[in-house]
Motif scaffolding. Sequence first.
Motif, mmCIF file in Angstrom:
data_model
loop_
_atom_site.group_PDB
_atom_site.id
_atom_site.type_symbol
_atom_site.label_atom_id
_atom_site.label_comp_id
_atom_site.label_asym_id
_atom_site.label_seq_id
_atom_site.Cartn_x
_atom_site.Cartn_y
_atom_site.Cartn_z
ATOM 1 N N LEU A 17 0.871 -1.243 0.147
ATOM 2 C CA LEU A 17 -0.092 -0.071 0.120
ATOM 3 C C LEU A 17 1.167 1.357 -0.054
ATOM 4 O O LEU A 17 1.760 1.352 0.785
ATOM 5 N N VAL A 18 0.812 2.075 -0.942
ATOM 6 C CA VAL A 18 1.537 3.350 -0.992
ATOM 7 C C VAL A 18 0.706 4.520 -0.161
ATOM 8 O O VAL A 18 -0.351 4.958 -0.627
ATOM 9 N N VAL A 27 -18.101 -3.650 8.803
ATOM 10 C CA VAL A 27 -17.018 -4.873 9.079
ATOM 11 C C VAL A 27 -16.397 -4.152 10.364
ATOM 12 O O VAL A 27 -16.119 -2.768 10.552
ATOM 13 N N LEU A 87 -16.113 -0.246 9.900
ATOM 14 C CA LEU A 87 -15.935 0.307 8.534
ATOM 15 C C LEU A 87 -17.178 -0.035 7.927
ATOM 16 O O LEU A 87 -17.500 -1.114 7.790
ATOM 17 N N MET A 121 -5.183 -2.663 12.441
ATOM 18 C CA MET A 121 -5.234 -4.192 12.337
ATOM 19 C C MET A 121 -3.622 -4.651 12.785
ATOM 20 O O MET A 121 -3.670 -5.895 13.238
ATOM 21 N N ILE A 170 -13.350 -3.494 13.000
ATOM 22 C CA ILE A 170 -11.716 -3.242 12.726
ATOM 23 C C ILE A 170 -11.405 -3.746 14.095
ATOM 24 O O ILE A 170 -11.561 -2.787 15.082
ATOM 25 N N LEU A 219 2.155 4.121 12.026
ATOM 26 C CA LEU A 219 1.062 4.113 10.935
ATOM 27 C C LEU A 219 -0.218 4.723 11.118
ATOM 28 O O LEU A 219 -0.602 5.493 10.346
ATOM 29 N N ILE A 269 -8.273 -4.192 2.290
ATOM 30 C CA ILE A 269 -6.977 -4.160 3.315
ATOM 31 C C ILE A 269 -7.360 -4.963 4.454
ATOM 32 O O ILE A 269 -6.702 -5.824 4.846
ATOM 33 N N ALA A 270 -8.645 -4.637 5.111
ATOM 34 C CA ALA A 270 -9.149 -5.329 6.171
ATOM 35 C C ALA A 270 -9.474 -6.798 5.744
ATOM 36 O O ALA A 270 -8.901 -7.739 6.743
ATOM 37 N N GLY A 300 -6.505 3.172 3.717
ATOM 38 C CA GLY A 300 -5.889 1.834 3.795
ATOM 39 C C GLY A 300 -4.972 1.921 5.036
ATOM 40 O O GLY A 300 -4.487 0.818 5.563
ATOM 41 N N MET A 337 -5.959 -8.654 5.466
ATOM 42 C CA MET A 337 -5.322 -8.953 6.693
ATOM 43 C C MET A 337 -6.142 -9.843 7.817
ATOM 44 O O MET A 337 -5.428 -10.348 8.713
ATOM 45 N N SER A 338 -7.247 -10.026 7.400
ATOM 46 C CA SER A 338 -8.027 -10.821 8.495
ATOM 47 C C SER A 338 -8.369 -12.359 7.600
ATOM 48 O O SER A 338 -8.998 -13.066 8.197
ATOM 49 N N ILE A 379 1.374 -5.204 3.138
ATOM 50 C CA ILE A 379 -0.014 -5.688 3.684
ATOM 51 C C ILE A 379 0.248 -7.334 3.431
ATOM 52 O O ILE A 379 0.306 -7.829 2.645
ATOM 53 N N VAL A 410 3.652 0.651 2.649
ATOM 54 C CA VAL A 410 3.316 -0.369 3.740
ATOM 55 C C VAL A 410 3.163 -1.894 3.302
ATOM 56 O O VAL A 410 2.442 -1.782 2.320
ATOM 57 N N ILE A 436 -6.601 1.508 8.401
ATOM 58 C CA ILE A 436 -6.918 0.139 8.768
ATOM 59 C C ILE A 436 -5.752 -0.840 8.818
ATOM 60 O O ILE A 436 -5.800 -1.546 9.808
#
Lengths: 318, 318
Positions: free
Chosen positions: A155-156, B165, B155, B217, B167, B223, A213-214, B210, A217-218, A167, A165, B213
């Motif tokens: 992720l920019v 959602v 979210l 997480m 988070i 960040l 993103i969520a 992004g 990551m999940s 992910i 970042v 989130i």
Amino acid sequence: MDKPNAITVFAPATVANVTCGFDVMGFAIDAPGDTLELKLTDSKEVRIVEITGDEGRLPLETERNTAGVAVQMYLEHLGIRQGVDIRLHKQMPLGSGLGSSAASAVGGVYAINKLMGEPLKVEELLPFALEGERAACGFAHADNAAASLMGGFILVRSYAPLDVVRIPVPENLYITVIHPDVEVPTKQARRLLKEQVPLRDAVTQWGNVGGLIAGLMSNDYGLIGRSMQDVIVEPLRSTLIPGFEQVRTAAMAAGALGFGISGSGPSQFTFSEGKATADQVAAAMEKEIQALGFTYQVYVSKVNAQGPVILPEEVRLT
Amino acid sequence: MDKPNAITVFAPATVANVTCGFDVMGFAIDAPGDTLELKLTDSKEVRIVEITGDEGRLPLETERNTAGVAVQMYLEHLGIRQGVDIRLHKQMPLGSGLGSSAASAVGGVYAINKLMGEPLKVEELLPFALEGERAACGFAHADNAAASLMGGFILVRSYAPLDVVRIPVPENLYITVIHPDVEVPTKQARRLLKEQVPLRDAVTQWGNVGGLIAGLMSNDYGLIGRSMQDVIVEPLRSTLIPGFEQVRTAAMAAGALGFGISGSGPSQFTFSEGKATADQVAAAMEKEIQALGFTYQVYVSKVNAQGPVILPEEVRLT
């Protein structure tokens, strides 16, 4: 240990934008990618001595070549006057939407850093790769270059200052990419974009960015799929890609979580849960592209976590 | 077990937007919040029999009251003709940017669902709370109502269909909220918004969405802080909040990770790592607000993970 005076590296292709994440998301794939051979010389000049795989279309002038500029900027930054001969072996189509120019720039700067004894960390190389892209293309997508350089899904978060970042992605996430042999020049695809967008659409887009993103990551494959919607760029750019809706329909019917344009196209990509589904999706997309009468290349892989790699002697191209 | 025929619930206030996440992010805080008493009656009507804490400003007509509409829509949906008397105890300022109308609607629908024996799951109550807000305010922020109803950080991935959602947030994340006694009517704050926004700013915004989130997480406080930037809404709305820049500067100097408007203001909030920092930030913000000559309320808490709660008999308001 003596520093080597020559090296061959492979830098991976990348899928940028990733539906809702225009200009801020990208990831590397295992194939295709570019291979670059760098050799230190006594000439004090950075030279592009050979390019293969480009059908003669890429410039050999160092200042107009993404890899040439990236290597030159790197050496200037470190205050090193060093001759380098670069052989660039393009192993992916130009104008494919797979980050071709980024891969060349990344490969170049990764290789020269290795040859110099790694004075900079990998993530510190990104600005030189971006300069390479900017010189050659007029603008720089950090989403392609960062993903090719660092590997993984990136992720920019910000361009100024540059804040990239990584992910984490689900273990069983597979990508199918298909490239029909239709050229969509990046500049033309960018000209389609509007300078102003409705706030309502922007809100929809950033809800999806947060969701993607969520979901990644999940390990929530359902959320990943639901979030793969682009209400801002895709409606414009998909018009440049023949058969886009048919290919999408076929991919989704075959089990893809979501479908979108890779970069500015014409490549198209999907996420799937598991390799078996990604292979089925590939077959379904191939069938549509064939029916449309195009030749194509298709790739199935996980997100490439590695970024550029040094190739051993025996597999170096000559 | 007999169903009770009366219940008292507390529904928490919420911080919506959360800098970059206009209309898509929100979270609940421990205090303030609204308390509602619901009592089943034989009248077949939903009535607002009392409102306290609003200085006489909220309508007693059921059809114009967020809690009244929410309870009525819920009963209509289930096809139940049931009389209900509602006593609404506002424990937060109106027009504060803390989701006051959402908390009342959420408390109402949460309470009536309990009284009816919980035929619907908590998350299924959201549409009725949104109808309540819409009837009373002309529009519905799912970011406030969902956060108050479900607790935690939410979210709103999509509004149509509604896709909310939850988070996860870092264990040691603390919130400081300050409410200066200046009213910023939500409608006026929304009128400031532009229908079109520059694509460039939208890209900046969704990069930050992004990042926020991902930071939440992955427990990456740095960040989180870097991502708390709003280039679209805050530049417009902050003009309605006296001393906004001074309060921000003081909060950041005191160690806040990031600072922004809560909802449409005038409340302002920060994230901090640890309660000690959040308390220091509170003191620094108070000092600025005092210097500006306003009275205020200040709240420090974690993200409230619980949402609405049933209050025991002994603490019920009468």
